[in-house]
Each structure stands twice: as C-alpha cells, then as structure tokens.
Design a protein around this motif. Structure first.
Motif, short mmCIF file in Angstrom:
data_model
loop_
_atom_site.label_atom_id
_atom_site.label_comp_id
_atom_site.label_asym_id
_atom_site.label_seq_id
_atom_site.Cartn_x
_atom_site.Cartn_y
_atom_site.Cartn_z
N LYS A 119 53.89 54.92 64.88
CA LYS A 119 53.99 53.73 63.84
C LYS A 119 55.42 53.33 63.50
O LYS A 119 55.69 51.90 63.63
N PHE A 132 49.89 53.67 57.54
CA PHE A 132 49.73 52.77 58.70
C PHE A 132 49.57 51.22 58.36
O PHE A 132 50.02 50.41 59.07
N ILE A 144 41.02 55.95 59.68
CA ILE A 144 42.28 56.74 60.19
C ILE A 144 42.44 58.05 59.15
O ILE A 144 42.57 59.20 60.00
N ALA A 198 44.52 52.59 68.65
CA ALA A 198 45.42 51.93 67.75
C ALA A 198 46.83 52.43 67.56
O ALA A 198 47.84 51.66 67.46
N TYR A 213 46.66 47.88 64.25
CA TYR A 213 45.45 48.62 63.49
C TYR A 213 44.32 47.48 62.88
O TYR A 213 43.64 47.98 61.95
N CYS A 229 51.80 60.74 64.83
CA CYS A 229 51.32 59.39 64.45
C CYS A 229 52.32 58.63 63.52
O CYS A 229 52.39 57.38 63.86
N ASN A 261 50.04 50.42 68.46
CA ASN A 261 50.38 50.00 67.03
C ASN A 261 49.85 48.74 66.55
O ASN A 261 50.60 47.87 66.05
N SER A 308 42.03 52.05 57.01
CA SER A 308 42.86 53.10 56.54
C SER A 308 41.90 54.32 56.30
O SER A 308 42.31 55.53 56.51
#
Lengths: 293, 293
Positions: free
Chosen positions: A148, A283, A107, A93, A99, A144, A97, A104
């Motif tokens: 993103k 993200f 992650i 992911a 997801y 990270c 980029n 959420s």
C-alpha cells in the motif's frame, strides 16, 4: 512435531522476503499459503467455545486432545463461501494498489482468516511455539502495508548522535522520502503487558528524530485468551493503562486490530483519544496519512 | 514436578509478606530458606561450563540429565566456608540496619548465593517455570531494600488526572514521605529485550509526578545465557540500546547487579552516564540517595 510440509515450505519461502516485502511475488506466496492452510484445516474438528466476550462467538480447531487459539466466528470465512475467490480479489487489490473492488471490512475479514488459520495450525501441530505465528503475522501485515505504501520497510534505523552512530533495532519502519511522514509499524498477535514497549519505541523515535516525524501505527490480531480447563474465551484489555501511555510516554497515531476489543474501540471516544480501527481501514486512509496532517 | 516440600513451604510463606516486606520475620524466613536450599543442593552434581564471558568462570548444578542456569564461581559461597555463619551476619545487619560488620562485596556475594541457589533448584525440580525464580528474587531484593529504607513498598500508585483516578500497577515503589525522593525499584533476574519497559515505566512516573520525584533503581541478578547443546555461557548485553533509552526515554538513577556484566559496568565511564553498581553498594549509599541530590 512440525508443520505440514507444504505449509512449512511456504513459511520458509516467506522468510526469504524479509528484506523485500514490497514484492507481488510475496502476495502470490501468501495466497498460496492461505489456500494450503484452509485445505489442511479440513483435518480438524471445530468446537464451539464459551464466550465471555460480549457480542462475539468463538470456536477452536481441535485434534488429538489439543485446542487451537479461539477463532471469531463472524470474521472467519468458510471454505465453502468462495474463500479462494475472495483471496483472489484481495490479492488483485494488493498487487494493483487499487481497492475499488473490495471493502475495508472484506480486507479485515480476509486478513483475519489468513492469519488465524496459520496460527491455529501452528497451535495444533507444534508445541509451545509462539514465534512462528508472530513471524507469519508480522510478514503478512508488513507485506500488505508495504504494498500500500509502495515502500520496503527496514528493521533498524540509524541513530546519529554527535560523537557516535548506532543502529537501533525497531519494528517495521517505512521511509516514504522527503516531506512525508515515516511510519513506525509494530506488529503483534496480542499485546498484554508487553504493549508499553510500543509507546516506548515511539518515544525513542520522537526523541531521536523529532516528534511527528514518525506516525506510530500498531497492528494487532486479537486479545483473546482461552482458559484450557473451562474452554472460556475472554479478552485481556488494559484501556486505562493505554491512556496513561498515550498521555505520558508518546502518542500513537493508530491502533489497528483484526478482532477489535470493544474496550479498545471505546478509546476513540474518550480523552486522550487513541484512534483504534480495523486493519482494513488502513488501506482507505493511507493516502491521507502519508500527508502531514 | 514440584519443589522439595521444605523449600516450597518457605516460598508459600514468603508470599504472605507481599504487603509487609519491611518485617524482620521475613529476614528470618529468607535465611531459613537459604539454609534449606544449600542443604538440598548437596543432592546435585556440579559441572564446569565453558565460559565465553571474559574473566568469569561458571558451573551448573546437574541432576538426571538437566542443567541449572550458570552459577558464577567467584560469587558463590561454598557450604563449607561458613555459609550459615555468613548468612547470620548478613541477617543481623539487615535486621538492625547496621552495616558496620559486613562489606558491600560480602552483601552482594551472599545475596547472589541465596538467589542463584533457589533459582537453580527451580530449574532442576520444575519444568519451564520462569515465574517462581522471578518472584523469589523480587521478594528477596524487595525485602532487603525495604529494611534499608525502613518503608514498605507498594505495587501500584494512584494517578490523579483531573477528571479521573487510576491505579497504575508498578514494580516496587517506596514512599519515604515528604521532602524525600521516592524509589521506583524494578527487579529482574535478567533483562534482555524487555528492559525498555523499565525506562518506559520511569518515564510514566516522571510524567505523572514530575521528573525527579522518583529515583529509578533497577536491580538484576545476571545476564548469562547457557547454550544447552554446547554448554557455553555467554552474556547478553545491549549497552548501546541502554544509552539510547537513557538519552531519549528517561533517566535511571542506578542499575544494580549481583553478577555485573562488564559491558554494563563500562556504562559508568561513557556518555550518557548510567551508574551501574553491585547490589551491595546500595546499602552504603542509600542514606545519600534518600536526600535530594
């Protein structure tokens, strides 16, 4: 006392990405380190702690008389529950980029496990070293967020000021280019009384560049404290002081946590509003945040 | 490891004056402690250090393999040069609030010697204790400022804010009554990167009470750093960052030092002006500062 050599080598390699955190080779390295840490943790016992934090249970890793910092049971991924596979999904992911295959919450759980595992190993293998966990966590989050935002962060900004030019050392700053907000990303394993620095740095950026040019987004691991005698875990939170900082120093756009304290989560619902969220949510809201709104 | 018992007893007694620093019994106690410390220092060797600070020479007290923090030779009073008598003159000035028999420079030298002697003993008799020297220095400065201002300081202020009331923990705050400025007095043995907190607290007080209600006056001991391997003394100074804080966060009225770094003294002569002075000067300008001007 020193870190196990595989983990120490990984940490040294990680520091090589200081100026180039937006690089998928850094994702691969972090995932390799996460697997190495998990393997090493099998050497330790796990001991339940007495939690005085409502609704949360904690344990410590333990070896030869030493206890690690507290680990939140609900957020910690057991090796047996497909840790390596989950890491792979997370890495894909980050690198693509995209997801869609991860939530959420997943992650946040993975980031929490990667971060706390490394910190616990430092707690047990080194003595009084606060810097190494802090640096690792800074690079993990910095990487990270960089992937993103598709931008490398800087650690200083130019301050042009009529008759002088100064470099201001900062936490991570992401410049996304013209007509986009820039991001000011302080990263801390815990905040305590030092957190006023975050609002003060934001105030400085507001003053130098104009209010609203930088979104201030703080990323934190946890606010837990372990009493070494009683083995009681508490959370150290100062929500009333945060409100004063948000009213009178500057306005933070987001506070992201991996282990969110309830007292800070409540700040979402009182005046002045301080949006406190789980790190994973970044993200899924980053695209909205990168528009001025 | 613990402090010599006379000094430790004095320190415990000193903490009893926490809420009552404007008391001449506290002067007597501090002078007794200063004499006890000087007597105890005869147990240590004195070793010259390699100074990389222009125009200043430093030594360390030394015992059983440990070096104390650096002591500035020119500011340190030898026991043989009437230390006890000088202390007495200083104590009389503080208690009577009459400074005709003592100079600003003498006050700074005596305060420097009292403070650094205690700190050095803690360095050598305890391990990694930063809190005790910080607390002692805070009480020493807090007491002398309180006696000069004839007011007891508070360690928190009420923040009334429409639908809520909050206590804001602060450094020392002196309320001199109506139509007079109040004083916000942070006290630090050294500042380093934590100093942004001082400007941020000042900003908070400005925001809550209105700009100009509080004079921000920071009192510091020194900015020296001893490299334990090479025995080289340096000063850690960030004057360009101070300028940004003074321009964009809040305005400090005074920065007082006992061992003033040259780089900070130079801030008196550039824009934005940050008035950096010797602590002793406070006692001769306090009456002017307590008028609004």
């Amino acid at each position: 006392m020193s870190l196990p050599s595989r983990i120490n080598n990984g940490y040294e390699d990680l520091k090589g990405f200081r100026l180039n955190l937006c690089d998928s080779k850094c994702t691969d390295l972090l995932i390799k380190m996460a697997n190495d840490c998990m393997t090493h943790l099998a050497n330790y016992k796990r001991i339940s702690l007495v939690s005085h934090v409502e609704g949360k249970d904690y344990f410590s890793f333990y070896t030869s008389g030493k206890y690690s910092r507290p680990v939140l049971k609900d957020k910690w991924i057991e090796q047996e529950t497909c840790f390596t596979q989950k890491l792979g999904t997370f890495g894909d992911a980050i690198k693509s980029n995209s997801y869609s295959a991860i939530s959420s919450e997943e992650i946040s759980t993975i980031l929490y496990s990667i971060a706390i595992n490394f910190c616990c190993i430092v707690d047990l293998e080194k003595s009084g070293d606060q810097k190494t966990p802090g640096t690792f966590f800074e690079y993990l989050i910095g990487h990270c967020f960089a992937m993103k935002l598709r931008a490398n962060p800087c650690k200083e900004v130019d301050v042009l000021n009529l008759d002088r030019s100064t470099k201001l050392p900062t936490d991570f700053v992401f410049d996304l280019g013209k007509e986009k907000p820039k991001f000011h990303l302080p990263v801390k394993t815990s905040t305590r009384e030092r957190v006023i620095q975050v609002w003060a740095h934001q105030r400085l950026l507001d003053g130098v560049y104009g209010t609203g040019r930088f979104w201030g987004t703080l990323a934190c691991l946890a606010e837990t404290k372990l009493d070494n005698k009683t083995k009681v875990v508490t959370e150290i939170c100062l929500p009333d002081q945060w409100k004063l900082y948000q009213l009178f120093i500057s306005q933070m756009k987001r506070i992201y946590y991996l282990d969110i304290p309830k007292k800070y989560e409540d700040l979402n619902n009182s005046f002045p509003k301080i949006p406190v969220k789980s790190v994973g949510e970044f993200f899924f809201e980053a695209d909205d945040l990168t528009k001025f709104n």
